[in-house]
Enzyme design. Structure first.
Site, PDB file in Angstrom:
ATOM      1  N   LEU A  58       0.857  -1.180   0.000  1.00 59.01           N
ATOM      2  CA  LEU A  58       0.000   0.000   0.000  1.00 59.01           C
ATOM      3  C   LEU A  58       0.893   1.230   0.000  1.00 59.01           C
ATOM      4  O   LEU A  58       1.965   1.231   0.614  1.00 59.01           O
ATOM      5  CB  LEU A  58      -0.897   0.024   1.244  1.00 59.01           C
ATOM      6  N   ASP A  59       0.454   2.272  -0.679  1.00 57.79           N
ATOM      7  CA  ASP A  59       1.219   3.514  -0.689  1.00 57.79           C
ATOM      8  C   ASP A  59       1.416   4.023   0.735  1.00 57.79           C
ATOM      9  O   ASP A  59       0.569   3.806   1.612  1.00 57.79           O
ATOM     10  CB  ASP A  59       0.502   4.575  -1.518  1.00 57.79           C
ATOM     11  N   LYS A  60       2.504   4.717   0.950  1.00 55.46           N
ATOM     12  CA  LYS A  60       2.846   5.202   2.286  1.00 55.46           C
ATOM     13  C   LYS A  60       1.707   5.982   2.929  1.00 55.46           C
ATOM     14  O   LYS A  60       1.382   5.766   4.106  1.00 55.46           O
ATOM     15  CB  LYS A  60       4.101   6.082   2.216  1.00 55.46           C
TER      16      LYS A  60
END
Length: 237
Positions: free
Chosen positions: A61-63
Site C-alpha cells: 500500500l502507498d505510504k
C-alpha cells in the site's frame, strides 16, 4: 506509528497498515517501515519470499494510504498467495474519496499505465487521437461504484483486477477526479484544496481482502474507515 494485527495463523498474518508508514524500504529510502516492525515481531518471516528486503510481503500500500495487507509466514503460504495474486483470484476492495461529483453510479477505467518521464510518478494512457487503445503502458483495470455523493466530493468503493503502482490514484486522476489528499496526482486546484483541508494523508483505504488459505478455504477480512476519515466525512455532510 504501529500496524494493527487483525489475524495471525501459522501460515500468514493479516494486518492494518496505518497511513504514514512505508510498506517496505528500498536502497535509496532509509526510514522505518512495516517490514522492520514485522521482522521484529515475527522473525520467522525472514527469508520468506523472493526478495530479502521484503520478506513475506505479497502486495503493498502507498505510504500515505492505509488498510489491509496479508503477509506470508512460510514459503508454502507465499507460493500459494503468489499464485492467487497472479491468477487474480484475490479480491481486494478499497474506499476512496475523490474531488467532484461523479456522474456515473459505476464505471470501469482501463487506461494502460506506465512510469512517467518524471520517474517517481506513473501515468495513465487514455486512447490515442484516432481513438485506438494506447499500447505503450501496462494493462490496468479499475472498477468503481458510488457509495455516497457529497456537494463537492464523492465517496466511492473501488475494486482492482490488476495491481499497478499507484493504480487507483492514477486512474481516478485520469478520469478527472483526483483523490482527496493526493498532491502527486492532483491538479493545481485540488492541491490548493488539499492544503486547506490538511487531511495529512490520502483518502484511500484497503478495506476488504479475500483469498484462500492452504486448506483451500476462502477467508475474508474487513475493516472500517479510520477515525480521522470518518470525522472528515462528518464535516462535509
Amino acid at each position: 506509528m504501529k500496524y494493527e494485527l487483525i489475524d495471525k495463523t501459522k501460515d500468514y498474518l493479516v494486518i492494518n497498515k496505518p497511513a504514514g508508514l512505508l510498506t517496505h524500504g528500498a536502497p535509496h529510502i532509509k526510514e522505518p517501515s512495516l517490514v522492520d516492525q514485522l521482522i521484529k515481531d515475527f522473525p520467522e518471516i525472514i527469508g520468506v519470499g523472493e526478495d530479502p528486503e521484503r520478506p513475506g510481503i505479497m502486495h503493498r500500500l502507498d505510504k500515505m494510504a492505509s488498510g489491509i495487507l496479508v503477509i506470508a509466514k512460510n514459503m508454502d503460504s507465499f507460493d500459494s498467495l503468489k499464485k492467487q495474486f497472479k491468477e487474480r483470484t484475490v479480491k481486494k476492495e478499497y474506499s476512496a474519496l475523490v474531488f467532484g461529483k461523479l456522474e456515473k453510479d459505476e464505471d470501469d477505467i482501463n487506461f494502460p499505465i506506465k512510469r512517467s518521464s518524471k520517474g517517481f510518478k506513473m501515468a495513465a494512457l487514455p486512447a490515442t487521437k484516432d481513438g485506438k487503445d494506447n499500447k505503450d503502458g501496462r494493462r490496468a483495470m479499475t472498477h468503481f461504484w458510488v457509495n455516497k455523493r457529497f456537494f463537492h466530493y464523492t465517496l466511492i468503493n473501488v475494486a482492482i483486477k490488476t495491481g499497478r503502482t499507484h493504480q487507483i490514484r492514477v486512474h481516478m486522476s485520469a478520469y478527472g477526479h483526483p483523490l482527496v489528499g493526493d498532491d502527486v496526482y492532483g491538479t493545481k486546484k485540488t492541491r490548493i484544496k488539499n492544503k486547506k483541508i490538511n487531511l495529512g494523508r490520502i483518502f484511500l483505504v484497503a478495506r476488504k481482502l479475500e483469498f484462500q488459505n492452504l486448506k483451500g478455504e476462502t477467508v475474508k477480512y474487513e475493516i472500517d474507515l479510520p477515525t480521522e476519515l470518518k470525522e472528515f466525512l462528518d464535516t462535509i455532510k
